[in-house]
Design an enzyme around this catalytic site. Sequence first.
Site, PDB file in Angstrom:
ATOM      1  N   GLY A   8       0.883  -1.024   0.113  1.00 30.15           N
ATOM      2  CA  GLY A   8      -0.080   0.126  -0.091  1.00 30.15           C
ATOM      3  C   GLY A   8       0.789   1.360  -0.166  1.00 30.15           C
ATOM      4  O   GLY A   8       0.543   2.200   0.985  1.00 30.15           O
ATOM      5  N   GLY A  11      -0.163   5.304  -0.932  1.00 27.28           N
ATOM      6  CA  GLY A  11      -0.991   6.375  -0.282  1.00 27.28           C
ATOM      7  C   GLY A  11      -0.265   7.150   0.556  1.00 27.28           C
ATOM      8  O   GLY A  11       1.123   7.596   0.303  1.00 27.28           O
ATOM      9  N   ASP A  34       1.834  -1.598  -4.575  1.00 25.61           N
ATOM     10  CA  ASP A  34       0.735  -0.977  -4.507  1.00 25.61           C
ATOM     11  C   ASP A  34      -0.121  -1.751  -5.674  1.00 25.61           C
ATOM     12  O   ASP A  34       0.498  -2.116  -6.655  1.00 25.61           O
ATOM     13  CB  ASP A  34       0.537   0.481  -4.619  1.00 25.61           C
ATOM     14  CG  ASP A  34      -0.435   1.367  -4.222  1.00 25.61           C
ATOM     15  OD1 ASP A  34      -0.500   1.589  -2.976  1.00 25.61           O
ATOM     16  OD2 ASP A  34      -1.313   1.577  -4.959  1.00 25.61           O
ATOM     17  N   ARG A  36      -1.973   0.114  -7.649  1.00 27.15           N
ATOM     18  CA  ARG A  36      -1.861   0.678  -8.851  1.00 27.15           C
ATOM     19  C   ARG A  36      -0.237   1.142  -9.179  1.00 27.15           C
ATOM     20  O   ARG A  36       0.530   1.454  -8.235  1.00 27.15           O
ATOM     21  CB  ARG A  36      -2.281   2.299  -8.623  1.00 27.15           C
ATOM     22  CG  ARG A  36      -4.017   2.039  -8.341  1.00 27.15           C
ATOM     23  CD  ARG A  36      -4.496   3.639  -8.294  1.00 27.15           C
ATOM     24  NE  ARG A  36      -5.923   3.161  -7.831  1.00 27.15           N
ATOM     25  CZ  ARG A  36      -6.045   3.330  -6.600  1.00 27.15           C
ATOM     26  NH1 ARG A  36      -5.358   3.502  -5.658  1.00 27.15           N
ATOM     27  NH2 ARG A  36      -7.425   2.864  -6.155  1.00 27.15           N
ATOM     28  N   ASP A  51      -1.962  -6.322  -5.327  1.00 28.28           N
ATOM     29  CA  ASP A  51      -3.248  -6.553  -4.416  1.00 28.28           C
ATOM     30  C   ASP A  51      -2.834  -7.393  -3.201  1.00 28.28           C
ATOM     31  O   ASP A  51      -2.879  -8.379  -3.276  1.00 28.28           O
ATOM     32  CB  ASP A  51      -4.290  -7.275  -5.549  1.00 28.28           C
ATOM     33  CG  ASP A  51      -5.647  -7.134  -4.705  1.00 28.28           C
ATOM     34  OD1 ASP A  51      -5.739  -6.715  -3.366  1.00 28.28           O
ATOM     35  OD2 ASP A  51      -6.698  -7.502  -5.192  1.00 28.28           O
ATOM     36  N   TYR A 140     -14.281   1.568  10.628  1.00 26.47           N
ATOM     37  CA  TYR A 140     -12.822   1.448  10.541  1.00 26.47           C
ATOM     38  C   TYR A 140     -12.316   1.194  11.971  1.00 26.47           C
ATOM     39  O   TYR A 140     -11.299   0.577  12.141  1.00 26.47           O
ATOM     40  CB  TYR A 140     -12.455   2.965  10.084  1.00 26.47           C
ATOM     41  CG  TYR A 140     -11.165   3.110  10.322  1.00 26.47           C
ATOM     42  CD1 TYR A 140     -10.184   2.747   9.301  1.00 26.47           C
ATOM     43  CD2 TYR A 140     -10.424   4.395  11.252  1.00 26.47           C
ATOM     44  CE1 TYR A 140      -8.889   3.418   9.092  1.00 26.47           C
ATOM     45  CE2 TYR A 140      -9.469   4.683  10.894  1.00 26.47           C
ATOM     46  CZ  TYR A 140      -8.505   4.331  10.075  1.00 26.47           C
ATOM     47  OH  TYR A 140      -7.102   4.693  10.019  1.00 26.47           O
TER      48      TYR A 140
HETATM   49  C1  AKB Z   1      -8.976   9.083   9.436  1.00 25.19           C
HETATM   50  O1  AKB Z   1      -9.356  10.279   9.663  1.00 25.19           O
HETATM   51  O2  AKB Z   1      -9.631   8.129   9.224  1.00 25.19           O
HETATM   52  C2  AKB Z   1      -7.614   8.694   9.670  1.00 25.19           C
HETATM   53  C3  AKB Z   1      -6.999   8.288  11.063  1.00 25.19           C
HETATM   54  C4  AKB Z   1      -7.152   9.213  12.140  1.00 25.19           C
HETATM   55  O3  AKB Z   1      -6.867   7.128  11.154  1.00 25.19           O
HETATM   56  N1  AKB Z   1      -6.519   9.893   9.139  1.00 25.19           N
END
Ligand code: AKB
Length: 318
Positions: A8, A11, A34, A36, A51, A140
């Site tokens: 990755g 990024g 990456d 890409r 990938d 997340y």
């Molecule tokens: C986000 O905002 O999702 C990230 C983080 C704080 O992990 N930058």
Amino acid sequence: MKKILIVGAGGQIGSELTTYLRSIYGDANVVASDMRESKALGEAGPFELLDALDAKAYAGIVSKYKIDSIFNLVALLSATGEKIPQKAWEINIGALMNSLEIARENNCALFTPSSIGAFGPSTPKDKTPQDTLMRPTTIYGVCKVTGELLGDYYHTRFGVDTRSVRFPGLISSLTLPGGGTTDYAVEIFYDAVKTGRFACPIPGDVYMDMMYMPDALNACVQLMETDPARLVHRNAFNITSMSFTPEILAAEIRKHMPDFEMTYRIDPVKEGIARSWPDSMDDACARREWDWAPTWDLASMTADMLRNVERKHREGKV
Ligand code: AKB
């Protein structure tokens, strides 16, 4: 000499970490990968299209280059994750599981960043302790807590050298972040330089931890180079170097651009996420266990960001 793979690498963190690690360990010893194609990443050292969900291809690169350290930077960030939560889990955890298994099979050290997103609304907000309640309300955050637990599990169960930090919002001028809640703290500089104004998606009074990229890069290397005997914690350390609100950042920018104007166009998803995260973390464990000491603060970061973005603007790059 280490043989490093960055997964990755295209990024926000990877594009700068690749150059930084190559300057320390030698261009040929740091393989960038990456999904890409990237001319920039392949200019100074090896680059592989990868990938991270393709375990066979991933393992093939690790064995081809005799890799001993992996930086897994694959992630869909917090705001994007809320639009496509199933996909966010598939990508974030899929890349992590492949990284853990490949690290186990090939005896590699593994760094996978965690985040302030691992915390939730029931976590203490001020001076958030290293070890505390973690009940995130975003996919997340769920991925990050899972990642921290899996990292510790692979260490205690299989002896894999897993290490991680809880990054705050990262501010940098090379590659734009995408899909994060803290992205405003980068976008504000581009809009300030280009138009003299910024419509902020986060309410003016919401504090979040932030860090300038050079400190973040240094944290990755410093943690991975630390004698393991010193580490009481592993996955993952609180680290921070500043905490501010949009109002405080705008006031700092106005010290250089007195006419800068900030209005608000609140994004309710980002507002909800931002309000669920800590106002400021306590990073005493990182300071004690591996001498973490940031060098950039709000004033020096703001001045440097404005200098860099203004230069890019003059050169017609933004
Ligand atoms: C986000 O905002 O999702 C990230 C983080 C704080 O992990 N930058």
